[in-house]
Design a protein around this motif. Structure first.
Motif, PDB file in Angstrom:
ATOM      1  N   GLY A  16       0.804  -1.207   0.000  1.00 57.79           N
ATOM      2  CA  GLY A  16       0.000   0.000   0.000  1.00 57.79           C
ATOM      3  C   GLY A  16       0.840   1.261   0.000  1.00 57.79           C
ATOM      4  O   GLY A  16       2.073   1.219  -0.093  1.00 57.79           O
ATOM      5  N   SER A  17       0.145   2.390   0.122  1.00 51.88           N
ATOM      6  CA  SER A  17       0.796   3.700   0.073  1.00 51.88           C
ATOM      7  C   SER A  17       0.371   4.564   1.248  1.00 51.88           C
ATOM      8  O   SER A  17      -0.749   4.425   1.755  1.00 51.88           O
ATOM      9  CB  SER A  17       0.440   4.423  -1.225  1.00 51.88           C
ATOM     10  OG  SER A  17       0.887   3.712  -2.357  1.00 51.88           O
ATOM     11  N   LEU A  18       1.272   5.443   1.638  1.00 50.01           N
ATOM     12  CA  LEU A  18       0.987   6.441   2.655  1.00 50.01           C
ATOM     13  C   LEU A  18       1.742   7.711   2.310  1.00 50.01           C
ATOM     14  O   LEU A  18       2.790   7.656   1.650  1.00 50.01           O
ATOM     15  CB  LEU A  18       1.429   5.975   4.039  1.00 50.01           C
ATOM     16  CG  LEU A  18       0.543   5.035   4.841  1.00 50.01           C
ATOM     17  CD1 LEU A  18       1.237   4.631   6.127  1.00 50.01           C
ATOM     18  CD2 LEU A  18      -0.807   5.662   5.125  1.00 50.01           C
ATOM     19  N   GLY A  19       1.218   8.837   2.796  1.00 51.71           N
ATOM     20  CA  GLY A  19       1.913  10.095   2.617  1.00 51.71           C
ATOM     21  C   GLY A  19       2.132  10.790   3.932  1.00 51.71           C
ATOM     22  O   GLY A  19       1.281  10.734   4.824  1.00 51.71           O
ATOM     23  N   ASN A  58      18.024  13.127  -2.182  1.00 51.28           N
ATOM     24  CA  ASN A  58      18.894  12.005  -1.842  1.00 51.28           C
ATOM     25  C   ASN A  58      18.035  10.973  -1.120  1.00 51.28           C
ATOM     26  O   ASN A  58      17.202  11.327  -0.282  1.00 51.28           O
ATOM     27  CB  ASN A  58      20.034  12.460  -0.926  1.00 51.28           C
ATOM     28  CG  ASN A  58      20.959  11.326  -0.556  1.00 51.28           C
ATOM     29  OD1 ASN A  58      21.446  10.606  -1.414  1.00 51.28           O
ATOM     30  ND2 ASN A  58      21.191  11.137   0.730  1.00 51.28           N
ATOM     31  N   TYR A  59      18.217   9.702  -1.478  1.00 56.65           N
ATOM     32  CA  TYR A  59      17.401   8.638  -0.901  1.00 56.65           C
ATOM     33  C   TYR A  59      18.278   7.511  -0.356  1.00 56.65           C
ATOM     34  O   TYR A  59      19.333   7.196  -0.912  1.00 56.65           O
ATOM     35  CB  TYR A  59      16.477   8.032  -1.951  1.00 56.65           C
ATOM     36  CG  TYR A  59      15.423   8.961  -2.481  1.00 56.65           C
ATOM     37  CD1 TYR A  59      15.640   9.730  -3.615  1.00 56.65           C
ATOM     38  CD2 TYR A  59      14.185   9.070  -1.838  1.00 56.65           C
ATOM     39  CE1 TYR A  59      14.667  10.585  -4.106  1.00 56.65           C
ATOM     40  CE2 TYR A  59      13.201   9.916  -2.320  1.00 56.65           C
ATOM     41  CZ  TYR A  59      13.451  10.669  -3.451  1.00 56.65           C
ATOM     42  OH  TYR A  59      12.480  11.520  -3.937  1.00 56.65           O
ATOM     43  N   ALA A  60      17.800   6.885   0.688  1.00 56.37           N
ATOM     44  CA  ALA A  60      18.415   5.642   1.122  1.00 56.37           C
ATOM     45  C   ALA A  60      18.174   4.584   0.057  1.00 56.37           C
ATOM     46  O   ALA A  60      17.120   4.580  -0.600  1.00 56.37           O
ATOM     47  CB  ALA A  60      17.814   5.198   2.454  1.00 56.37           C
ATOM     48  N   ASP A  61      19.133   3.705  -0.106  1.00 50.08           N
ATOM     49  CA  ASP A  61      18.992   2.657  -1.124  1.00 50.08           C
ATOM     50  C   ASP A  61      17.727   1.830  -0.908  1.00 50.08           C
ATOM     51  O   ASP A  61      17.095   1.386  -1.874  1.00 50.08           O
ATOM     52  CB  ASP A  61      20.215   1.740  -1.109  1.00 50.08           C
ATOM     53  CG  ASP A  61      21.452   2.409  -1.679  1.00 50.08           C
ATOM     54  OD1 ASP A  61      22.559   1.910  -1.430  1.00 50.08           O
ATOM     55  OD2 ASP A  61      21.307   3.436  -2.377  1.00 50.08           O
ATOM     56  N   ARG A  66      10.638   3.716  -4.561  1.00 51.18           N
ATOM     57  CA  ARG A  66       9.356   3.523  -3.862  1.00 51.18           C
ATOM     58  C   ARG A  66       8.879   4.798  -3.164  1.00 51.18           C
ATOM     59  O   ARG A  66       7.678   5.059  -3.095  1.00 51.18           O
ATOM     60  CB  ARG A  66       9.482   2.402  -2.827  1.00 51.18           C
ATOM     61  CG  ARG A  66       9.887   1.061  -3.415  1.00 51.18           C
ATOM     62  CD  ARG A  66       9.790  -0.048  -2.368  1.00 51.18           C
ATOM     63  NE  ARG A  66      10.711   0.165  -1.250  1.00 51.18           N
ATOM     64  CZ  ARG A  66      10.316   0.264   0.014  1.00 51.18           C
ATOM     65  NH1 ARG A  66       9.022   0.194   0.325  1.00 51.18           N
ATOM     66  NH2 ARG A  66      11.210   0.440   0.982  1.00 51.18           N
ATOM     67  N   PHE A  67       9.809   5.559  -2.633  1.00 44.57           N
ATOM     68  CA  PHE A  67       9.480   6.781  -1.899  1.00 44.57           C
ATOM     69  C   PHE A  67       9.866   8.008  -2.730  1.00 44.57           C
ATOM     70  O   PHE A  67      10.858   7.983  -3.462  1.00 44.57           O
ATOM     71  CB  PHE A  67      10.241   6.844  -0.579  1.00 44.57           C
ATOM     72  CG  PHE A  67       9.821   5.842   0.450  1.00 44.57           C
ATOM     73  CD1 PHE A  67       8.983   4.777   0.152  1.00 44.57           C
ATOM     74  CD2 PHE A  67      10.266   5.965   1.763  1.00 44.57           C
ATOM     75  CE1 PHE A  67       8.598   3.857   1.115  1.00 44.57           C
ATOM     76  CE2 PHE A  67       9.896   5.055   2.744  1.00 44.57           C
ATOM     77  CZ  PHE A  67       9.066   4.000   2.410  1.00 44.57           C
ATOM     78  N   VAL A  78       7.444  19.946   3.642  1.00 47.12           N
ATOM     79  CA  VAL A  78       8.086  18.861   2.925  1.00 47.12           C
ATOM     80  C   VAL A  78       7.182  17.635   3.022  1.00 47.12           C
ATOM     81  O   VAL A  78       6.500  17.430   4.018  1.00 47.12           O
ATOM     82  CB  VAL A  78       9.495  18.566   3.492  1.00 47.12           C
ATOM     83  CG1 VAL A  78       9.435  18.073   4.925  1.00 47.12           C
ATOM     84  CG2 VAL A  78      10.239  17.582   2.616  1.00 47.12           C
ATOM     85  N   TYR A  79       7.183  16.861   1.946  1.00 50.57           N
ATOM     86  CA  TYR A  79       6.307  15.702   1.848  1.00 50.57           C
ATOM     87  C   TYR A  79       7.128  14.434   1.595  1.00 50.57           C
ATOM     88  O   TYR A  79       8.221  14.488   1.025  1.00 50.57           O
ATOM     89  CB  TYR A  79       5.325  15.879   0.696  1.00 50.57           C
ATOM     90  CG  TYR A  79       4.515  17.146   0.768  1.00 50.57           C
ATOM     91  CD1 TYR A  79       4.932  18.297   0.098  1.00 50.57           C
ATOM     92  CD2 TYR A  79       3.340  17.209   1.512  1.00 50.57           C
ATOM     93  CE1 TYR A  79       4.197  19.467   0.157  1.00 50.57           C
ATOM     94  CE2 TYR A  79       2.595  18.381   1.571  1.00 50.57           C
ATOM     95  CZ  TYR A  79       3.033  19.506   0.899  1.00 50.57           C
ATOM     96  OH  TYR A  79       2.307  20.666   0.965  1.00 50.57           O
ATOM     97  N   LEU A  80       6.569  13.323   2.004  1.00 50.61           N
ATOM     98  CA  LEU A  80       7.158  12.029   1.677  1.00 50.61           C
ATOM     99  C   LEU A  80       6.026  11.121   1.220  1.00 50.61           C
ATOM    100  O   LEU A  80       5.153  10.760   2.004  1.00 50.61           O
ATOM    101  CB  LEU A  80       7.875  11.410   2.874  1.00 50.61           C
ATOM    102  CG  LEU A  80       8.626  10.111   2.582  1.00 50.61           C
ATOM    103  CD1 LEU A  80       9.832  10.385   1.668  1.00 50.61           C
ATOM    104  CD2 LEU A  80       9.084   9.428   3.871  1.00 50.61           C
TER     105      LEU A  80
END
Length: 118
Positions: A16-19, A58-61, A66-67, A78-80
């Motif tokens: 699923g997804s979340l914000g 910049n993202y964690a591997d 996905r994010f 800021v959003y994720l």
């Protein structure tokens, strides 16, 4: 001083997804980077994603592809966006901000729980 208030999170099934969103207030003019970190039970807090005032990300591997992190400078927010969530994404997610005039200091939100069920 910078205040960060997070919202979003909750419980979702795997896949699923979340914000999440984080609104900054206070001494925000010199904020140069904002981001999200997470901490699972028994583990150290780890970086999830960051975004600079110029929009560099910049993202964690573990979350790449996905994010998605984004920011609205006009709203100081800021959003994720988290898609294809996995049980291992379960953690408390913290918003983070750093200012150019005191870059070594990290400002933190109160944290929001994200739980992914299998």
């Amino acid at each position: 001083q910078v205040e960060l208030v997070e919202s979003g999170g909750g419980l979702v099934q795997a896949g699923g997804s979340l914000g999440l969103s984080c609104a900054a207030s206070g001494s925000i003019l010199r904020i140069v980077i904002m981001g999200w970190y997470r901490q699972a039970p028994g583990k150290q807090r780890e970086l999830v994603a960051t975004i600079t005032s110029g929009g560099n990300t910049n993202y964690a591997d573990s979350v790449k592809g996905r994010f998605t992190i984004s920011r609205d400078n006009a709203k100081n927010t800021v959003y994720l966006q988290m898609n294809s969530l996995k049980p291992e994404d379960t953690a408390v997610y913290y918003c983070n901000a750093r200012r150019s005039d005191d870059f070594s200091r990290h400002y933190w939100g109160q944290g929001t729980q994200v739980t992914v069920s299998s």
